[in-house]
Design a protein around this motif. Structure first.
Motif, PDB file in Angstrom:
ATOM      1  N   LEU A  14       0.823  -1.213   0.000  1.00  0.00           N
ATOM      2  CA  LEU A  14       0.000   0.000   0.000  1.00  0.00           C
ATOM      3  C   LEU A  14       0.857   1.263   0.000  1.00  0.00           C
ATOM      4  O   LEU A  14       0.543   2.238  -0.689  1.00  0.00           O
ATOM      5  CB  LEU A  14      -0.945  -0.011   1.200  1.00  0.00           C
ATOM      6  CG  LEU A  14      -2.064  -1.050   1.116  1.00  0.00           C
ATOM      7  CD1 LEU A  14      -2.770  -1.175   2.463  1.00  0.00           C
ATOM      8  CD2 LEU A  14      -3.045  -0.695   0.024  1.00  0.00           C
ATOM      9  N   ALA A  19      -0.940   4.865  -1.034  1.00  0.00           N
ATOM     10  CA  ALA A  19      -2.123   4.857  -0.166  1.00  0.00           C
ATOM     11  C   ALA A  19      -1.905   5.785   1.029  1.00  0.00           C
ATOM     12  O   ALA A  19      -0.771   6.004   1.460  1.00  0.00           O
ATOM     13  CB  ALA A  19      -2.412   3.436   0.320  1.00  0.00           C
ATOM     14  N   GLN A  37      -6.588   4.779   4.576  1.00  0.00           N
ATOM     15  CA  GLN A  37      -7.803   5.407   4.071  1.00  0.00           C
ATOM     16  C   GLN A  37      -7.920   5.132   2.581  1.00  0.00           C
ATOM     17  O   GLN A  37      -6.952   5.304   1.828  1.00  0.00           O
ATOM     18  CB  GLN A  37      -7.746   6.903   4.328  1.00  0.00           C
ATOM     19  CG  GLN A  37      -9.024   7.630   4.091  1.00  0.00           C
ATOM     20  CD  GLN A  37      -8.939   9.064   4.585  1.00  0.00           C
ATOM     21  OE1 GLN A  37      -7.860   9.669   4.549  1.00  0.00           O
ATOM     22  NE2 GLN A  37     -10.039   9.603   5.035  1.00  0.00           N
ATOM     23  N   ASP A  38      -9.107   4.696   2.148  1.00  0.00           N
ATOM     24  CA  ASP A  38      -9.310   4.435   0.720  1.00  0.00           C
ATOM     25  C   ASP A  38      -9.691   5.743   0.007  1.00  0.00           C
ATOM     26  O   ASP A  38      -9.894   6.775   0.657  1.00  0.00           O
ATOM     27  CB  ASP A  38     -10.330   3.310   0.506  1.00  0.00           C
ATOM     28  CG  ASP A  38     -11.750   3.664   0.887  1.00  0.00           C
ATOM     29  OD1 ASP A  38     -12.098   4.860   0.971  1.00  0.00           O
ATOM     30  OD2 ASP A  38     -12.538   2.730   1.094  1.00  0.00           O
ATOM     31  N   ASN A  42     -12.971   6.163   3.422  1.00  0.00           N
ATOM     32  CA  ASN A  42     -13.240   5.131   4.424  1.00  0.00           C
ATOM     33  C   ASN A  42     -11.946   4.669   5.079  1.00  0.00           C
ATOM     34  O   ASN A  42     -10.926   4.524   4.411  1.00  0.00           O
ATOM     35  CB  ASN A  42     -13.918   3.917   3.779  1.00  0.00           C
ATOM     36  CG  ASN A  42     -15.220   4.281   3.126  1.00  0.00           C
ATOM     37  OD1 ASN A  42     -16.111   4.815   3.759  1.00  0.00           O
ATOM     38  ND2 ASN A  42     -15.328   4.020   1.832  1.00  0.00           N
ATOM     39  N   ASN A  44      -9.865   1.744   6.701  1.00  0.00           N
ATOM     40  CA  ASN A  44      -9.787   0.289   6.633  1.00  0.00           C
ATOM     41  C   ASN A  44      -8.650  -0.207   7.511  1.00  0.00           C
ATOM     42  O   ASN A  44      -7.667   0.511   7.716  1.00  0.00           O
ATOM     43  CB  ASN A  44      -9.530  -0.154   5.189  1.00  0.00           C
ATOM     44  CG  ASN A  44     -10.635   0.248   4.266  1.00  0.00           C
ATOM     45  OD1 ASN A  44     -11.669  -0.364   4.214  1.00  0.00           O
ATOM     46  ND2 ASN A  44     -10.407   1.332   3.523  1.00  0.00           N
TER      47      ASN A  44
END
Length: 51
Positions: A14, A19, A37-38, A42, A44
């Motif tokens: 990631l 990310a 965080q996406d 959100n 995760n």
């Protein structure tokens, strides 16, 4: 939440893709995890259960 067998590899995967990592890897006797965080905002969690 996402489970993994290799928390280090998941974190670096990631990280290399840019990310938004919200925490470093948190390590406890029976579990390791980190949050990211996406693109939709959100939060995760990726976790690895230690045996």
């Amino acid at each position: 939440m996402f489970d993994t067998d290799d928390i280090e590899a998941a974190y670096h995967f990631l990280e290399e893709r840019g990310a938004t990592l919200l925490t470093e890897i948190q390590r406890y006797p029976d579990v390791c995890f980190f949050n990211f965080q996406d693109p939709l905002g959100n939060v995760n969690t990726v976790s690895q259960e230690l045996k």
